[in-house]
Design a protein around this motif. Sequence first.
Motif, PDB file in Angstrom:
ATOM      1  N   LEU A  80      13.916  -5.951 -49.010  1.00  0.00           N
ATOM      2  CA  LEU A  80      13.711  -7.090 -48.109  1.00  0.00           C
ATOM      3  C   LEU A  80      14.910  -7.370 -47.224  1.00  0.00           C
ATOM      4  O   LEU A  80      14.950  -8.395 -46.542  1.00  0.00           O
ATOM      5  CB  LEU A  80      13.385  -8.350 -48.937  1.00  0.00           C
ATOM      6  N   ARG A  81      15.892  -6.464 -47.203  1.00  0.00           N
ATOM      7  CA  ARG A  81      17.040  -6.691 -46.330  1.00  0.00           C
ATOM      8  C   ARG A  81      16.656  -6.510 -44.863  1.00  0.00           C
ATOM      9  O   ARG A  81      15.659  -5.872 -44.541  1.00  0.00           O
ATOM     10  CB  ARG A  81      18.172  -5.733 -46.692  1.00  0.00           C
ATOM     11  N   HIS A  82      17.472  -7.069 -43.992  1.00  0.00           N
ATOM     12  CA  HIS A  82      17.276  -6.926 -42.546  1.00  0.00           C
ATOM     13  C   HIS A  82      18.425  -6.091 -41.975  1.00  0.00           C
ATOM     14  O   HIS A  82      19.567  -6.173 -42.441  1.00  0.00           O
ATOM     15  CB  HIS A  82      17.240  -8.299 -41.869  1.00  0.00           C
ATOM     16  N   PHE A  83      18.115  -5.308 -40.950  1.00  0.00           N
ATOM     17  CA  PHE A  83      19.085  -4.354 -40.428  1.00  0.00           C
ATOM     18  C   PHE A  83      19.156  -4.430 -38.901  1.00  0.00           C
ATOM     19  O   PHE A  83      18.193  -4.813 -38.231  1.00  0.00           O
ATOM     20  CB  PHE A  83      18.710  -2.921 -40.839  1.00  0.00           C
ATOM     21  N   TYR A  84      20.311  -4.020 -38.366  1.00  0.00           N
ATOM     22  CA  TYR A  84      20.438  -3.837 -36.923  1.00  0.00           C
ATOM     23  C   TYR A  84      19.587  -2.639 -36.490  1.00  0.00           C
ATOM     24  O   TYR A  84      19.234  -1.772 -37.290  1.00  0.00           O
ATOM     25  CB  TYR A  84      21.890  -3.583 -36.531  1.00  0.00           C
ATOM     26  N   ALA A  85      19.300  -2.567 -35.181  1.00  0.00           N
ATOM     27  CA  ALA A  85      18.487  -1.474 -34.656  1.00  0.00           C
ATOM     28  C   ALA A  85      19.136  -0.112 -34.924  1.00  0.00           C
ATOM     29  O   ALA A  85      18.453   0.863 -35.257  1.00  0.00           O
ATOM     30  CB  ALA A  85      18.261  -1.666 -33.154  1.00  0.00           C
ATOM     31  N   GLU A  86      20.478  -0.036 -34.766  1.00  0.00           N
ATOM     32  CA  GLU A  86      21.160   1.235 -34.987  1.00  0.00           C
ATOM     33  C   GLU A  86      20.979   1.715 -36.426  1.00  0.00           C
ATOM     34  O   GLU A  86      20.778   2.908 -36.686  1.00  0.00           O
ATOM     35  CB  GLU A  86      22.656   1.093 -34.680  1.00  0.00           C
ATOM     36  N   THR A  87      21.057   0.776 -37.381  1.00  0.00           N
ATOM     37  CA  THR A  87      20.879   1.144 -38.788  1.00  0.00           C
ATOM     38  C   THR A  87      19.455   1.607 -39.038  1.00  0.00           C
ATOM     39  O   THR A  87      19.217   2.582 -39.764  1.00  0.00           O
ATOM     40  CB  THR A  87      21.219  -0.054 -39.692  1.00  0.00           C
ATOM     41  N   CYS A  88      18.488   0.913 -38.432  1.00  0.00           N
ATOM     42  CA  CYS A  88      17.089   1.325 -38.587  1.00  0.00           C
ATOM     43  C   CYS A  88      16.879   2.737 -38.031  1.00  0.00           C
ATOM     44  O   CYS A  88      16.130   3.539 -38.612  1.00  0.00           O
ATOM     45  CB  CYS A  88      16.163   0.338 -37.878  1.00  0.00           C
ATOM     46  N   PHE A  89      17.526   3.031 -36.917  1.00  0.00           N
ATOM     47  CA  PHE A  89      17.403   4.369 -36.332  1.00  0.00           C
ATOM     48  C   PHE A  89      17.920   5.431 -37.302  1.00  0.00           C
ATOM     49  O   PHE A  89      17.276   6.456 -37.536  1.00  0.00           O
ATOM     50  CB  PHE A  89      18.175   4.429 -35.013  1.00  0.00           C
ATOM     51  N   ARG A  90      19.078   5.162 -37.893  1.00  0.00           N
ATOM     52  CA  ARG A  90      19.658   6.125 -38.829  1.00  0.00           C
ATOM     53  C   ARG A  90      18.779   6.278 -40.075  1.00  0.00           C
ATOM     54  O   ARG A  90      18.539   7.392 -40.556  1.00  0.00           O
ATOM     55  CB  ARG A  90      21.064   5.661 -39.228  1.00  0.00           C
TER      56      ARG A  90
END
Length: 672
Positions: free
Chosen positions: A589-599
């Motif tokens: 359930l954590r939230h991430f920045y777009a860059e982290t989601c991309f990785r």
Amino acid sequence: MDPSRVYLLCVLMGFIACSPQHPNSTHHHDYCVLGAGPSGLQMGYFLSRTQRDYIILERNSGPGSFFTKYPRHRKLISINKIHTGSNNREFNLRHDWNSLLSDKPDLLFKRVSSEFYPPADMYPLYLSLYERELGLRVRYGVDIGHIRALSSDSGRQYVLTDQQGSSYFCSVLLLATGLWVPQIIEFVGSDLVEGYESISTNPEDYKNQAVLILGKGNSAFETAQSLLGSASRVHMVSRSPVRLAWQTHYVGDLRAVNNEVLDTYQLKSLDGLVESHLEEIAITKQTEKSRRNKKEKLYLTLNKFMQNGNSSSNLRAEELSGYHIDNFSMRKPYDRVIRCLGFRFNFSIFDRTACPPNSENAKGRLPAVTAWYEGKNTPGLFVLGTAAHSRDYRISAGGFIHGFRYTVRAVHRVLEHRYHGHLWPSTKLSSTQLMPWILKRVNEASGPYQMVQVLGDIVLLQGSHCKYLEEFPLQALPHFSSLSGHKVTNGLIILVLQYGKTKMDFLGRNRAETDWTKAWKSNFLHPVLYYYDKLPSEEEMKLCPHGWPLPRPKAIHHIVEDFLTEWDAPISHIQPLQRFLEHCVQTDLRHFYAETCFRLSLTHRQPPLSCQLGYLRGQGLSQNGQIGQSAYNTVISSPVKIDHTSPQDKSVLSNYLKQAGIPLSSGIKHEL
């Protein structure tokens, strides 16, 4: 008198229908609310808001007539805390025990009084204001003396007959009459006792008199406290030892504002408390002669010493307790004996077709009702307010305004589903929004805060989304689907506020638990979450562990108690809550920045849910160089469906998201 003047006079007095009714007339409504006290007007607001056909019937000439006489010494003990340091309306209702719910932000009790313990005369004034500004339909001067039920092929109806022979027919009867019949216990000499409802409230009338008070509730202590400066001694007797509200956490027990006699008792200043079953005592009268005059004195003795039947006069010496026990606590005579035993529901106006049975608790003073406040064996008859307190007697605040304003709302939601097909209001959330929404509720919601262990929030898990229902009666969980219209398909989480069950020194050094790893040992009010894979059954509810509001769940999580009652600490409150929710929904359930989601989308077969709902759907990509701004907007955007959230609520949610470390990676260091 000119008709226009009559109408103006009626409006000024707060009357909705003040013209006299024709004798033997007949009236038909879908809903009849009996009583224009706080619970009756509260229900009137909800019925009016949903545009239902209803009428409120009141036998007196204005609302809240109980408060024109009670409490007898004219000080309310319901807290009126105006200054909380917060502008959040919902949070402030946690500390406002007098206001009713409405959609008018300023329609609060503080408009008529700023005192912490207000004068009782202010409450009818507030209710008149409430009725008038909301335009509620109230008919005054209607004294209902008989209620019966009629059954036919078209359904069940209730017929209410007033003092003029007029009849009111309704499909749903909502009883909001409160408790006003004095509770009386019969014993030898009970005819010599004065009642709380009729005693003088002038301290001078008790000057240098010895007074015995029967009872140890707030009305008894309120009376005793008023006499401390005038009576020679004040003794109090009841079956049970005194219960202090600050120890039991039950607002109906003795409040500190009324307990000065405890000081004079413990510091040995002539006053005292004694325990005895009132059915076993006898009050006797003897005439004492002096040189100047004859004076009647009252003695308390035990019924077992009485030798001449039920006579309470002309006693012999051996019939007095002091003859058998030379240090008997109450061997000295009294000038007055006062009964302060509280009130009971008025069952006398019902015939056998419409009368709910007596409750099993509260000494049978209350009607027995179901977990959704419908009278047992009386379908279509619901009990509101103080009279419905049998469901949470000595547990929560359902017998008091700051509690039953929420149970009335719950009853209205049941009515809306049963008779009009409307689902219990819900908010649809993505699973990633669940944690901040729960944090928002535990930190500001007033309903679960006041109705501890009785009203709870229900989270229906539905994969990547969930439905959030507020303030459902927990004891009605086995009937959840039929009462709310919602189905349980994939498990549920229940949020409750509750106290610990360990007996302890409530003012001792180790009274509070601060270690989040031992949150289950919390003694004071704190949130508890129960996870079930299916609805608890009726049988499971009956087998609840002692002191538990719910059966044993698949998983349980206590949020450690907090001195400030602010559950927003990143390590002690938020991180353990997130771990628990992730266990229940089986996802990150954590939230991430777009860059982290991309990785993560390049290195993981199943990226975290926040990335699936945001970045992989084209959201969260930075367009203006501000990294993560779009991802942040995605997280705090409105849920898929919100039925009852104001812009102010959204800003509060935004603050909680920030406190929880969102849209950052929650400040929580755990492996993927």
